[in-house]
Design an enzyme around this catalytic site. Structure first.
Site, PDB file in Angstrom:
ATOM      1  N   ASP A  80      16.996 -21.999  63.831  1.00  0.00           N
ATOM      2  CA  ASP A  80      16.794 -22.441  62.458  1.00  0.00           C
ATOM      3  C   ASP A  80      15.735 -21.533  61.830  1.00  0.00           C
ATOM      4  OD1 ASP A  80      16.074 -23.712  60.091  1.00  0.00           O
ATOM      5  OD2 ASP A  80      16.237 -25.729  60.927  1.00  0.00           O
ATOM      6  N   HIS A  81      16.168 -20.726  60.851  1.00  0.00           N
ATOM      7  CA  HIS A  81      15.256 -19.732  60.291  1.00  0.00           C
ATOM      8  C   HIS A  81      14.164 -20.351  59.421  1.00  0.00           C
ATOM      9  CE1 HIS A  81      14.155 -15.637  60.053  1.00  0.00           C
ATOM     10  NE2 HIS A  81      15.368 -15.121  60.059  1.00  0.00           N
ATOM     11  N   ARG A  82      14.247 -21.645  59.125  1.00  0.00           N
ATOM     12  CA  ARG A  82      13.134 -22.316  58.446  1.00  0.00           C
ATOM     13  C   ARG A  82      11.960 -22.484  59.394  1.00  0.00           C
ATOM     14  NH1 ARG A  82      15.964 -27.805  56.728  1.00  0.00           N
ATOM     15  NH2 ARG A  82      16.451 -27.622  58.952  1.00  0.00           N
ATOM     16  N   PRO A  97      19.548 -23.093  58.042  1.00  0.00           N
ATOM     17  CA  PRO A  97      19.942 -21.686  57.941  1.00  0.00           C
ATOM     18  C   PRO A  97      19.951 -21.036  59.333  1.00  0.00           C
ATOM     19  CG  PRO A  97      17.683 -21.975  57.194  1.00  0.00           C
ATOM     20  CD  PRO A  97      18.212 -23.346  57.475  1.00  0.00           C
TER      21      PRO A  97
END
Length: 459
Positions: free
Chosen positions: A429-431, A253
């Site tokens: 990467d928003h994770r 994401p």
């Protein structure tokens, strides 16, 4: 007259478990006498163009593949006529190089050519040692490629209830789907039991349950198209890059933030460094300082130097930085990386960036240089672009985009003045990276570029 024998050289695995390579060109012809380590071919893997050295000293007797051919690892590509030496590895029919498990002793092991990109075989270890990196005085040395030994394929029926997923490549799996072939029932004749296109076609041709092969697409000639279209096969570096970008875009994401900063002080610093004795003769650019700023900012924001391990459900935070630099080459986009960049002083980093750029432009980046990156920078400013939304290099948590340096009216000490301004684009990467972490990292990079002296408050 001394006795001779024929030795076949099979395409080796050129790194990262790649299953095939394209023969770009032969540097030799049938009848040529070659020496050990002489470059005989140029091949392109999914990641890089590699010069293939000769594993033997002898005479070229046959070139099994033509330029433009895509060859699977383990397939013969060239045959040599060499002196018959009783001390060499055991050979099969017609002198072809073969060996079974446990047949290679220490003496044979020392003689064998080894994998491209690695150093000499370590005595008694069976594994090649990596060469130390020396950016101050880079040396390109000829290295050997280890022929892949192909064991006879096991043709026993496969127990699909307990078998693992058959070893094959995406094109082979697609072909199997098109032909209605169950790969679990196909014996693989490639290296290590790899299922090839020929295996699938052969199985389909002898199996009544398989769907008849589909007709091959008709290639339209240039005259029929009126030369209004040009069709270029998708292969090599471009094919790998496309697959990697699609994988990244649809598995991680992405979030992107932008920051515009006045980098006039950084450009003034670069001008002073170029005139200093320590940096005389070195190429110094805004990318040099941006790379150093990223390395400093990562110490305060380690989440951006991490990896999402889906298989083990773990977040891997790296305690080192392999800094990737996106490079546009005639063969497509590549992202070679500088190993352990966080341990380098600014001068060493400038040398490494120069060496990396020259290697990438020449298309000579090795598979080792193109893998193992932990964070990347893409310099879109060289194309006159101000900002963008960079796509993450697969497996990395962040990528920083550098825009063009513009002379713009800017607030400076309470007044409006013409200043040198740049826009930074950070995708992450928003994770792995929260908005706060990404923002703090981008702010730190911007602060260093806006006022290089501020780095003293961060280390």
């Amino acid at each position: 007259m001394s006795a001779t024998m024929i030795k076949e050289f099979r395409l080796p695995d050129l790194g990262e478990g790649l299953t095939e390579s394209e023969i770009l060109s032969w540097k030799v012809d049938v009848g040529d006498t070659v020496s050990l380590n002489q470059v005989i071919a140029e091949v392109e893997t999914a990641k890089a163009v590699v010069e293939l050295p000769s594993p033997y000293a002898g005479v070229i007797r046959e070139l099994h593949e033509q330029p433009g051919s895509v060859v699977e690892v383990g397939k013969p590509i060239v045959s040599f006529e060499v002196p018959d030496d009783a001390g060499t590895a055991p050979s099969g029919p017609a002198g072809t190089l073969t060996a079974g498990p446990g047949e290679r002793g220490a003496e044979t092991q020392k003689r064998e050519p080894n994998l491209v990109g690695y150093g000499a075989v370590v005595e008694g270890s069976g594994r090649p040692a990596r060469r130390p990196r020396n950016f101050a005085a880079p040396v390109v040395e000829p290295v050997l490629a280890r022929p892949v030994v192909v064991e006879p394929a096991d043709t026993k029926p496969v127990d699909t209830a307990i078998a693992e997923r058959p070893r094959s490549t995406p094109p082979v799996r697609k072909l199997a789907r098109d032909l209605g072939v169950d790969l679990a029932r196909v014996p693989g004749t490639g290296p290590g039991g790899l299922i090839t296109r020929e295996d699938v076609r052969g199985f389909a041709g002898h199996n009544e349950e398989a769907v008849p092969p589909l007709a091959e697409p008709v290639a339209l000639s240039g005259s029929r198209l009126g030369e209004r279209e040009t069709r270029t096969p998708i292969k090599g570096v471009r094919k790998y890059t496309a697959a990697a970008m699609v994988q990244s875009a649809f598995t991680a994401p992405h979030a992107t933030e932008f920051l515009t900063v006045d980098v006039t002080p950084s450009l003034e610093l670069l001008a002073r460094l170029k005139n200093s004795r320590e940096f005389a003769g070195l190429k110094l650019t805004p990318l040099t300082l941006a790379a150093k700023a990223v390395l400093v900012a990562l110490r305060r924001n380690p989440a951006l130097n991490s990896h999402w391990d889906e298989e083990h459900q773990e977040i891997v935070t790296y305690n080192y930085v392999n800094l990737g630099i996106a490079a546009a080459t005639p063969r497509g986009l590549t992202v070679p990386n500088i190993k352990d960049a966080d341990t380098m002083q600014l001068r060493q980093l400038a040398q490494a960036l120069t060496a990396l750029a020259e290697t990438a432009r020449a298309g000579k980046a090795t598979p080792d240089e193109l893998s193992g990156g932990t964070i990347s920078i893409t310099n879109i400013g060289v194309f006159g672009i101000d900002a963008g939304t960079p796509i993450l290099n697969p497996g990395e948590a962040a990528i920083l985009g550098l825009g063009a340096v513009r002379t713009l009216p800017w607030e400076y000490r309470g007044e409006v003045a013409l200043r040198q301004v740049i826009t930074l684009s950070l995708s992450f990467d928003h994770r792995l990276v929260d908005g706060e972490q990404g923002s703090r990292f981008l702010a730190d990079v911007g602060t260093i570029l806006a006022e290089p002296g501020m780095v003293l408050t961060m280390v």
